[in-house]
Design an enzyme around this catalytic site. Structure first.
Site, PDB file in Angstrom:
ATOM      1  N   GLN A   1       3.710  -5.987   9.576  1.00 17.54           N
ATOM      2  CA  GLN A   1       4.298  -6.327   8.566  1.00 17.54           C
ATOM      3  C   GLN A   1       3.853  -6.236   6.818  1.00 17.54           C
ATOM      4  OE1 GLN A   1       6.301 -10.970   8.846  1.00 17.54           O
ATOM      5  NE2 GLN A   1       4.869 -11.161   7.129  1.00 17.54           N
ATOM      6  N   GLY A   2       5.433  -5.874   6.107  1.00 13.39           N
ATOM      7  CA  GLY A   2       4.298  -5.579   5.130  1.00 13.39           C
ATOM      8  C   GLY A   2       4.595  -6.739   3.713  1.00 13.39           C
ATOM      9  N   TYR A   3       4.022  -7.609   3.908  1.00 13.98           N
ATOM     10  CA  TYR A   3       4.599  -8.538   2.667  1.00 13.98           C
ATOM     11  C   TYR A   3       3.317  -8.574   1.470  1.00 13.98           C
ATOM     12  CZ  TYR A   3       8.954 -10.247   4.950  1.00 13.98           C
ATOM     13  OH  TYR A   3       9.864 -10.607   5.398  1.00 13.98           O
ATOM     14  N   SER A   4       2.246  -9.712   2.171  1.00 10.00           N
ATOM     15  CA  SER A   4       1.082  -9.818   1.197  1.00 10.00           C
ATOM     16  C   SER A   4       0.535  -8.102  -0.233  1.00 10.00           C
ATOM     17  CB  SER A   4       0.129 -10.604   2.346  1.00 10.00           C
ATOM     18  OG  SER A   4       0.618 -11.292   2.759  1.00 10.00           O
TER      19      SER A   4
ATOM     20  N   SER B   1      -1.645  -7.249   9.844  1.00 12.28           N
ATOM     21  CA  SER B   1      -1.796  -7.603  11.287  1.00 12.28           C
ATOM     22  C   SER B   1      -0.794  -6.311  12.076  1.00 12.28           C
ATOM     23  CB  SER B   1      -1.109  -8.282  12.155  1.00 12.28           C
ATOM     24  OG  SER B   1      -1.505 -10.269  11.396  1.00 12.28           O
TER      25      SER B   1
ATOM     26  N   GLU C   1       9.508 -16.710  11.869  1.00 16.48           N
ATOM     27  CA  GLU C   1       8.254 -17.071  12.575  1.00 16.48           C
ATOM     28  C   GLU C   1       7.526 -18.254  12.926  1.00 16.48           C
ATOM     29  OE1 GLU C   1       4.184 -15.413  10.137  1.00 16.48           O
ATOM     30  OE2 GLU C   1       5.823 -15.800   9.271  1.00 16.48           O
TER      31      GLU C   1
ATOM     32  N   SER D   1      -0.088 -19.470   2.390  1.00 10.71           N
ATOM     33  CA  SER D   1      -1.112 -20.788   2.618  1.00 10.71           C
ATOM     34  C   SER D   1      -0.511 -22.281   2.444  1.00 10.71           C
ATOM     35  CB  SER D   1      -1.628 -19.949   1.152  1.00 10.71           C
ATOM     36  OG  SER D   1      -0.783 -20.518  -0.315  1.00 10.71           O
TER      37      SER D   1
ATOM     38  N   GLU E   1      -0.972 -24.186   0.000  1.00 10.43           N
ATOM     39  CA  GLU E   1       0.551 -24.149  -1.543  1.00 10.43           C
ATOM     40  C   GLU E   1       0.586 -24.457  -1.461  1.00 10.43           C
ATOM     41  OE1 GLU E   1      -4.303 -24.310  -1.320  1.00 10.43           O
ATOM     42  OE2 GLU E   1      -2.851 -23.203  -0.624  1.00 10.43           O
TER      43      GLU E   1
END
Length: 381
Positions: free
Chosen positions: A116-119, A151, A235, A360, A362
């Site tokens: 997964q290419g998100y962050s 990951s 998810e 996170s 937050e």
């Protein structure tokens, strides 16, 4: 809410248990071999709403049965989780028929692995801060940028990437969801990130003009935010119940250790153990309530907040019941260097990340505040 298992579910349980016992009898298999064995057995994609892609159909309760039996069997950690539980439901919801026909069968057979290419650095859990760009050139996109905490990128064949396709766009506007092959030497580079535990489950991924075919754009150009948010909803599904069984086994080992070391005589420790047990039961019923369809837009965020904090506190409790011995490595340092962490040490260190990855705390609280409680949006600096 009523949630029980019918006789046919118990039959499904016996079938699942027998299959797992037979295929795990020879010991832990290689990760890729295990995925393909699951595919041949028809155990991948039980929850998919569309059949015909090599997966057997199963009711919601049977999906829960499979997840529970898998965890009880102490079966290998899945390397196909991202493709099966994140990408596949997203394609079923937003993909074209051609995309489904191309990608779902290979996931169902355990033949292609996904990441997964998100962050991104500087953005973290704030997906609206994505800076990776994708420029269209006729029938292809050229992707440039960096992803982090990815990951299984070192094993994956494909990556679904959230990238900015409109140069002047900001925040959640102008993003697109692209399927990108990882085997592009010179254009895709994966660098493992060594963690406190000494392992490298996460990676940095660098895209330098990496190519994605235009036909592998999911949901339409500029609609990536909607697709990405839909994926995050998938998810927290049935797999959370299996996760909780793993948590219960870890808690059991902590209790056993507390008895062995005498830490259980401390009323503060006993109180913490009881709280951990009660909170775990609460998480289970919350997960079942969510699966039963009685949910709200903030349910995934609530679930993440619950288990992330719970697991981190369990790691701290594991250190407390071990006492001073928890802070040292093997007795024979010369023979053991570089030494490996024991189970409790690994639990303590790895669980420090549970309240960060996957969104996170937050970010989860902001989602609940804005989308559920209707509070004013936090001003952007």
């Amino acid at each position: 809410m009523e949630f029980g298992f019918a006789p046919e579910d118990e039959g499904f349980r016996r079938e699942a248990r027998a299959w797992l016992e037979e295929h795990l009898d020879a010991g832990p298999p290689a990760r890729q071999d295990w995925e393909r064995a699951l595919g041949r057995g028809g155990w991948i994609g039980l929850g998919w709403t569309e059949g015909g892609y090599g997966n057997r159909q199963a009711t919601l309760t049977q999906q829960v049965v499979w997840a529970e039996e898998y965890a009880h069997a102490n079966a290998p950690t899945r390397s196909g989780h991202i493709g099966e539980n994140l990408l596949a439901p997203t394609l079923i919801a937003h993909g074209t028929q051609e995309q489904k026909a191309r990608f779902l069968p290979t996931v169902a057979r355990g033949e292609e692995l996904w990441c997964q290419g998100y962050s991104e650095p500087g953005a973290g859990s704030d997906l609206a801060g994505v800076r990776t760009t994708a420029v269209r050139d006729t029938d292809t996109y050229h992707i440039t940028g960096q992803k982090i905490w990815t990951s299984l990128a070192h094993e994956a064949d494909w990556c679904f990437v959230l990238a900015r396709t409109q140069p002047e766009s900001t925040r959640h506007h102008g993003l697109s969801f692209l399927l990108v092959p990882m085997d592009q030497p010179g254009r895709v580079e994966v660098r493992p990130i060594r963690q406190l535990t000494g392992t490298s489950e996460f990676n940095e991924v660098f895209f330098d003009g990496a190519v994605a075919r235009a036909e592998h754009l999911v949901g339409g150009e500029g609609n990536g935010w909607h697709v990405a948010m839909s994926l995050l909803g998938f998810e927290r599904g049935v797999s959370t119940l299996a996760q909780q069984i793993g948590f219960a086994e870890e808690l059991g080992r902590v209790v056993e250790t507390a008895v062995e070391t005498g830490a259980v005589a401390d009323p503060v420790v006993r109180d913490r153990i009881v709280r951990q047990w009660a909170e775990l039961r609460t998480m289970r019923w919350n997960a079942l309530r969510t699966l039963g369809g009685r949910t709200d837009p903030g349910a995934p965020s609530v679930a993440k907040l619950l288990w992330g904090g719970w697991h981190r506190r369990l790691g701290e409790l594991a250190m407390q019941v071990r006492g001073a011995a928890a802070a040292v490595g093997p007795v024979d340092w010369a023979a053991a260097a570089p030494y490996e962490l024991d189970a409790f040490q690994h639990l303590f260190l790895f669980s420090r990340a549970d309240t960060i990855y996957g969104g996170s705390d937050e970010i989860q609280r902001t989602i609940i505040a804005e989308r559920v409680l209707g509070l004013p949006r936090e001003p952007k600096g």
